[in-house]
Design a protein around this motif. Structure first.
Motif, PDB file in Angstrom:
ATOM      1  N   ASP A   2      -2.326  32.725-113.662  1.00 33.94           N
ATOM      2  CA  ASP A   2      -3.915  33.439-113.678  1.00 33.94           C
ATOM      3  C   ASP A   2      -4.152  33.689-112.404  1.00 33.94           C
ATOM      4  O   ASP A   2      -4.317  32.547-111.800  1.00 33.94           O
ATOM      5  CB  ASP A   2      -5.006  32.720-114.468  1.00 33.94           C
ATOM      6  CG  ASP A   2      -5.874  33.380-114.757  1.00 33.94           C
ATOM      7  OD1 ASP A   2      -6.570  33.664-114.122  1.00 33.94           O
ATOM      8  OD2 ASP A   2      -6.389  32.512-115.493  1.00 33.94           O
ATOM      9  N   VAL A  62      -3.664  43.608-110.710  1.00 33.31           N
ATOM     10  CA  VAL A  62      -3.226  42.827-112.035  1.00 33.31           C
ATOM     11  C   VAL A  62      -2.778  43.842-113.066  1.00 33.31           C
ATOM     12  O   VAL A  62      -4.073  44.832-112.988  1.00 33.31           O
ATOM     13  CB  VAL A  62      -3.928  41.487-112.080  1.00 33.31           C
ATOM     14  CG1 VAL A  62      -3.818  40.442-111.199  1.00 33.31           C
ATOM     15  CG2 VAL A  62      -5.494  42.551-112.125  1.00 33.31           C
ATOM     16  N   PRO A  63      -1.451  43.853-114.087  1.00 33.71           N
ATOM     17  CA  PRO A  63      -0.880  43.012-113.756  1.00 33.71           C
ATOM     18  C   PRO A  63      -0.175  43.119-112.770  1.00 33.71           C
ATOM     19  O   PRO A  63       0.822  44.436-112.454  1.00 33.71           O
ATOM     20  CB  PRO A  63       0.050  42.690-115.171  1.00 33.71           C
ATOM     21  CG  PRO A  63      -0.485  44.622-115.072  1.00 33.71           C
ATOM     22  CD  PRO A  63      -1.605  44.674-114.669  1.00 33.71           C
ATOM     23  N   SER A  66       0.267  41.446-122.721  1.00 38.52           N
ATOM     24  CA  SER A  66       0.808  40.268-123.653  1.00 38.52           C
ATOM     25  C   SER A  66       1.308  39.977-124.448  1.00 38.52           C
ATOM     26  O   SER A  66       2.645  39.315-124.983  1.00 38.52           O
ATOM     27  CB  SER A  66      -0.833  39.308-123.424  1.00 38.52           C
ATOM     28  OG  SER A  66      -0.398  38.103-124.189  1.00 38.52           O
ATOM     29  N   LYS A 103       3.556  33.028-117.402  1.00 37.28           N
ATOM     30  CA  LYS A 103       1.904  33.689-116.625  1.00 37.28           C
ATOM     31  C   LYS A 103       1.082  32.593-115.954  1.00 37.28           C
ATOM     32  O   LYS A 103       0.823  31.528-115.652  1.00 37.28           O
ATOM     33  CB  LYS A 103       1.014  33.735-117.968  1.00 37.28           C
ATOM     34  CG  LYS A 103       1.948  34.692-118.993  1.00 37.28           C
ATOM     35  CD  LYS A 103       0.809  34.975-120.310  1.00 37.28           C
ATOM     36  CE  LYS A 103      -0.007  35.571-120.117  1.00 37.28           C
ATOM     37  NZ  LYS A 103       0.018  36.893-120.140  1.00 37.28           N
ATOM     38  N   ASP A 140       4.231  36.727-114.513  1.00 33.85           N
ATOM     39  CA  ASP A 140       3.216  37.287-114.757  1.00 33.85           C
ATOM     40  C   ASP A 140       1.656  36.799-114.184  1.00 33.85           C
ATOM     41  O   ASP A 140       1.245  36.181-114.727  1.00 33.85           O
ATOM     42  CB  ASP A 140       2.971  38.526-116.346  1.00 33.85           C
ATOM     43  CG  ASP A 140       2.056  38.880-116.584  1.00 33.85           C
ATOM     44  OD1 ASP A 140       1.882  39.031-115.732  1.00 33.85           O
ATOM     45  OD2 ASP A 140       1.391  38.767-118.264  1.00 33.85           O
ATOM     46  N   CYS A 195      -8.458  41.729-117.047  1.00 32.08           N
ATOM     47  CA  CYS A 195      -7.720  43.402-116.972  1.00 32.08           C
ATOM     48  C   CYS A 195      -7.631  42.960-118.382  1.00 32.08           C
ATOM     49  O   CYS A 195      -6.190  42.599-119.299  1.00 32.08           O
ATOM     50  CB  CYS A 195      -7.208  42.199-116.365  1.00 32.08           C
ATOM     51  SG  CYS A 195      -5.386  42.840-115.914  1.00 32.08           S
ATOM     52  N   CYS A 231      -3.653  43.294-118.502  1.00 37.88           N
ATOM     53  CA  CYS A 231      -3.056  42.678-119.143  1.00 37.88           C
ATOM     54  C   CYS A 231      -3.219  41.745-119.725  1.00 37.88           C
ATOM     55  O   CYS A 231      -1.854  41.314-121.086  1.00 37.88           O
ATOM     56  CB  CYS A 231      -3.755  41.231-117.863  1.00 37.88           C
ATOM     57  SG  CYS A 231      -3.710  41.700-115.949  1.00 37.88           S
ATOM     58  N   PHE A 239      -1.733  37.192-113.349  1.00 37.48           N
ATOM     59  CA  PHE A 239      -2.903  38.793-114.616  1.00 37.48           C
ATOM     60  C   PHE A 239      -3.939  37.552-114.501  1.00 37.48           C
ATOM     61  O   PHE A 239      -4.225  36.901-113.548  1.00 37.48           O
ATOM     62  CB  PHE A 239      -2.138  37.839-116.490  1.00 37.48           C
ATOM     63  CG  PHE A 239      -2.251  36.653-116.287  1.00 37.48           C
ATOM     64  CD1 PHE A 239      -3.157  36.428-117.421  1.00 37.48           C
ATOM     65  CD2 PHE A 239      -2.059  35.525-116.521  1.00 37.48           C
ATOM     66  CE1 PHE A 239      -4.087  35.025-118.278  1.00 37.48           C
ATOM     67  CE2 PHE A 239      -2.403  34.361-116.958  1.00 37.48           C
ATOM     68  CZ  PHE A 239      -2.972  33.983-117.559  1.00 37.48           C
TER      69      PHE A 239
END
Length: 98
Positions: free
Chosen positions: A50, A66-67, A30, A48, A17, A23, A26, A19
């Motif tokens: 960033d 994103v995502p 989660s 995940k 992911d 965002c 995003c 992200f």
């Protein structure tokens, strides 16, 4: 980058992911990703990344929004999609490659 390679080079599916903290979609994803991980258990990994902290990797993989989700297995990209994805769609997708 070599660490990323070792993460995606697994015999089980790895959902990545990409992200950003700022965002909105995003943040929506989660709890969905947590549920996906709970359902799949050890059959797959969910990580995940960033994009603001890993700009070089995001650029190399051409992550423009994103995502963005990319599914890997044995280092190969199997699937890729940007935007919010429903929990059941993700579970079914990952199970089809598990």
């Amino acid at each position: 980058m070599s660490n990323f390679s070792s993460i995606i080079n697994k015999d089980k599916p790895v959902l990545v992911d990409f992200f950003a903290e700022w965002c909105g979609p995003c943040k929506t994803m989660s709890p969905i990703l947590k549920e996906v991980k709970d359902v799949l258990g050890d059959k797959a990994s969910v990580i995940k990344i960033d994009v603001d902290k890993n700009q070089a990797l995001a650029a190399q993989l051409q992550v423009r929004g994103v995502p963005t989700f990319i599914l890997y297995k044995n280092g190969k990209q199997l699937w890729r999609q940007s935007g919010v994805v429903q929990k059941n769609d993700l579970i079914n997708l990952i199970q089809s490659y598990a």
